[in-house]
Design a protein around this motif. Structure first.
Motif, PDB file in Angstrom:
ATOM      1  N   GLN A 137       0.827  -1.167   0.000  1.00  0.00           N
ATOM      2  CA  GLN A 137       0.000   0.000   0.000  1.00  0.00           C
ATOM      3  C   GLN A 137       0.879   1.241   0.000  1.00  0.00           C
ATOM      4  O   GLN A 137       1.997   1.215   0.481  1.00  0.00           O
ATOM      5  CB  GLN A 137      -0.982  -0.044   1.167  1.00  0.00           C
ATOM      6  CG  GLN A 137      -0.469   0.395   2.504  1.00  0.00           C
ATOM      7  CD  GLN A 137      -1.659   0.787   3.397  1.00  0.00           C
ATOM      8  OE1 GLN A 137      -2.640   1.322   2.916  1.00  0.00           O
ATOM      9  NE2 GLN A 137      -1.573   0.512   4.672  1.00  0.00           N
ATOM     10  N   THR A 138       0.324   2.330  -0.524  1.00  0.00           N
ATOM     11  CA  THR A 138       1.131   3.504  -0.862  1.00  0.00           C
ATOM     12  C   THR A 138       1.976   4.065   0.283  1.00  0.00           C
ATOM     13  O   THR A 138       3.163   4.312   0.079  1.00  0.00           O
ATOM     14  CB  THR A 138       0.232   4.623  -1.442  1.00  0.00           C
ATOM     15  OG1 THR A 138      -0.802   4.037  -2.215  1.00  0.00           O
ATOM     16  CG2 THR A 138       1.041   5.555  -2.330  1.00  0.00           C
ATOM     17  N   ILE A 142       4.950   0.579  -0.627  1.00  0.00           N
ATOM     18  CA  ILE A 142       5.270   1.295  -1.863  1.00  0.00           C
ATOM     19  C   ILE A 142       6.251   2.422  -1.557  1.00  0.00           C
ATOM     20  O   ILE A 142       7.331   2.515  -2.151  1.00  0.00           O
ATOM     21  CB  ILE A 142       3.995   1.869  -2.515  1.00  0.00           C
ATOM     22  CG1 ILE A 142       2.965   0.770  -2.801  1.00  0.00           C
ATOM     23  CG2 ILE A 142       4.340   2.669  -3.777  1.00  0.00           C
ATOM     24  CD1 ILE A 142       3.344  -0.231  -3.830  1.00  0.00           C
ATOM     25  N   ARG A 143       5.877   3.273  -0.622  1.00  0.00           N
ATOM     26  CA  ARG A 143       6.695   4.446  -0.311  1.00  0.00           C
ATOM     27  C   ARG A 143       8.099   4.052   0.165  1.00  0.00           C
ATOM     28  O   ARG A 143       9.101   4.608  -0.287  1.00  0.00           O
ATOM     29  CB  ARG A 143       5.996   5.290   0.752  1.00  0.00           C
ATOM     30  CG  ARG A 143       6.759   6.535   1.143  1.00  0.00           C
ATOM     31  CD  ARG A 143       6.057   7.234   2.314  1.00  0.00           C
ATOM     32  NE  ARG A 143       6.810   8.382   2.751  1.00  0.00           N
ATOM     33  CZ  ARG A 143       6.381   9.644   2.667  1.00  0.00           C
ATOM     34  NH1 ARG A 143       5.207   9.908   2.153  1.00  0.00           N
ATOM     35  NH2 ARG A 143       7.126  10.629   3.105  1.00  0.00           N
ATOM     36  N   VAL A 159       5.967   5.222 -10.286  1.00  0.00           N
ATOM     37  CA  VAL A 159       4.846   4.647  -9.549  1.00  0.00           C
ATOM     38  C   VAL A 159       3.591   4.891 -10.377  1.00  0.00           C
ATOM     39  O   VAL A 159       3.235   6.041 -10.650  1.00  0.00           O
ATOM     40  CB  VAL A 159       4.696   5.281  -8.152  1.00  0.00           C
ATOM     41  CG1 VAL A 159       3.436   4.748  -7.458  1.00  0.00           C
ATOM     42  CG2 VAL A 159       5.927   5.007  -7.303  1.00  0.00           C
ATOM     43  N   THR A 164      -1.680   1.469  -7.907  1.00  0.00           N
ATOM     44  CA  THR A 164      -1.239   1.438  -6.505  1.00  0.00           C
ATOM     45  C   THR A 164      -2.403   1.970  -5.673  1.00  0.00           C
ATOM     46  O   THR A 164      -3.262   2.692  -6.183  1.00  0.00           O
ATOM     47  CB  THR A 164       0.011   2.314  -6.277  1.00  0.00           C
ATOM     48  OG1 THR A 164      -0.180   3.599  -6.892  1.00  0.00           O
ATOM     49  CG2 THR A 164       1.256   1.672  -6.853  1.00  0.00           C
ATOM     50  N   ALA A 166      -4.068   2.761  -1.347  1.00  0.00           N
ATOM     51  CA  ALA A 166      -3.917   2.884   0.106  1.00  0.00           C
ATOM     52  C   ALA A 166      -5.284   2.693   0.756  1.00  0.00           C
ATOM     53  O   ALA A 166      -6.267   2.347   0.100  1.00  0.00           O
ATOM     54  CB  ALA A 166      -3.330   4.248   0.451  1.00  0.00           C
ATOM     55  N   HIS A 172      -3.494   8.035  -0.236  1.00  0.00           N
ATOM     56  CA  HIS A 172      -2.817   7.685  -1.492  1.00  0.00           C
ATOM     57  C   HIS A 172      -2.261   8.937  -2.176  1.00  0.00           C
ATOM     58  O   HIS A 172      -1.076   8.999  -2.513  1.00  0.00           O
ATOM     59  CB  HIS A 172      -3.799   6.957  -2.411  1.00  0.00           C
ATOM     60  CG  HIS A 172      -3.221   6.529  -3.715  1.00  0.00           C
ATOM     61  ND1 HIS A 172      -2.218   5.593  -3.821  1.00  0.00           N
ATOM     62  CD2 HIS A 172      -3.503   6.924  -4.986  1.00  0.00           C
ATOM     63  CE1 HIS A 172      -1.910   5.421  -5.099  1.00  0.00           C
ATOM     64  NE2 HIS A 172      -2.670   6.218  -5.826  1.00  0.00           N
ATOM     65  N   ASN A 175       0.751  10.619  -0.399  1.00  0.00           N
ATOM     66  CA  ASN A 175       2.010   9.879  -0.555  1.00  0.00           C
ATOM     67  C   ASN A 175       2.532   9.932  -1.981  1.00  0.00           C
ATOM     68  O   ASN A 175       3.742  10.005  -2.191  1.00  0.00           O
ATOM     69  CB  ASN A 175       1.829   8.440  -0.071  1.00  0.00           C
ATOM     70  CG  ASN A 175       1.870   8.352   1.438  1.00  0.00           C
ATOM     71  OD1 ASN A 175       2.943   8.293   2.018  1.00  0.00           O
ATOM     72  ND2 ASN A 175       0.716   8.401   2.082  1.00  0.00           N
ATOM     73  N   ILE A 176       1.648   9.925  -2.947  1.00  0.00           N
ATOM     74  CA  ILE A 176       2.069  10.101  -4.341  1.00  0.00           C
ATOM     75  C   ILE A 176       2.748  11.462  -4.498  1.00  0.00           C
ATOM     76  O   ILE A 176       3.797  11.586  -5.139  1.00  0.00           O
ATOM     77  CB  ILE A 176       0.873   9.962  -5.308  1.00  0.00           C
ATOM     78  CG1 ILE A 176       0.368   8.515  -5.345  1.00  0.00           C
ATOM     79  CG2 ILE A 176       1.232  10.475  -6.705  1.00  0.00           C
ATOM     80  CD1 ILE A 176       1.321   7.510  -5.964  1.00  0.00           C
ATOM     81  N   THR A 186       5.020   9.723 -11.879  1.00  0.00           N
ATOM     82  CA  THR A 186       3.728   9.255 -11.364  1.00  0.00           C
ATOM     83  C   THR A 186       2.655   9.278 -12.455  1.00  0.00           C
ATOM     84  O   THR A 186       1.654   9.991 -12.349  1.00  0.00           O
ATOM     85  CB  THR A 186       3.290  10.101 -10.156  1.00  0.00           C
ATOM     86  OG1 THR A 186       3.239  11.482 -10.554  1.00  0.00           O
ATOM     87  CG2 THR A 186       4.242   9.940  -8.985  1.00  0.00           C
TER      88      THR A 186
END
Length: 197
Positions: A137-138, A142-143, A159, A164, A166, A172, A175-176, A186
């Motif tokens: 999860q983001t 992922i992060r 990404v 992806t 969250a 989400h 964090n993106i 992205t």
């Protein structure tokens, strides 16, 4: 040019396992936005295969007693039936996703796919310079994986924003944004699919 670029690219498919994605599992590890991205992850993997991108399946598989899990989650394994236990249904990839010959399965026990694994040496020995990340999860896996990839100087880290997810769209998006601010690409899945197509 595009073919050479893709041969130096790996896709990391992170934690697309039943316990993280399917509400029916009633797992404490469920990511609320996970089920909605399954079809996008399936599509992203399909495009990666068409391009000759090296697909790495990053999964969690834990000891039934939780001896290899983070301290804050060990209470979930008190009965020997915790989430993503190796060999259990919850640890399996969701329907629609399967590892094909020539692809690689990497087991991790922490958020980052790089932490205490051989991922970096695997990618280096495979000539990989760029990464594409999908899964859940983001804010966590992922992060952390993305920040480690940037620290390790991968030339391009991407990404795919709608492959992806969250717990909430707000988490989400936040964090993106943070990852974009450190130079991460992205794109949407549609945008990524037409890169050098």
């Amino acid at each position: 040019m595009a073919a050479a670029k893709w041969s130096e690219t790996a896709m990391l498919v992170i934690d697309m396992q039943n316990d993280f994605v399917l509400p029916v599992m009633e797992s404490p590890m469920l990511v609320a936005g996970g089920e909605a991205i399954v079809s996008s992850v399936v599509k992203a993997v399909s495009v990666a295969r068409e391009r000759g991108i090296f697909v790495v399946w990053v999964v969690r598989e834990h000891d039934p007693m939780g001896r290899d899990v983070e301290l804050f989650r060990r209470h979930l394994y008190s009965n020997g039936e915790g989430p993503t236990v190796k060999g259990a249904k919850g640890a399996a990839l969701v329907d629609g996703l399967a590892i094909k010959e020539g692809e690689y399965k990497l087991v991790k026990t922490r958020f980052s796919a790089f932490f205490a694994t051989h991922l970096h040496s695997l990618l280096q020995s495979s000539g990989i310079k760029s990464l594409v990340i999908v899964g859940v999860q983001t804010p966590n896996c992922i992060r952390q994986t993305v920040f480690d990839a940037v620290a390790l100087d991968y030339q391009t880290v991407t990404v795919i924003v709608d492959a992806t997810a969250a717990a909430t769209p707000e988490i989400h998006s936040a964090n993106i944004r943070d990852m974009k601010n450190i130079g991460v690409l992205t794109p949407t899945l549609q945008e990524w699919c037409i890169f050098d197509a």
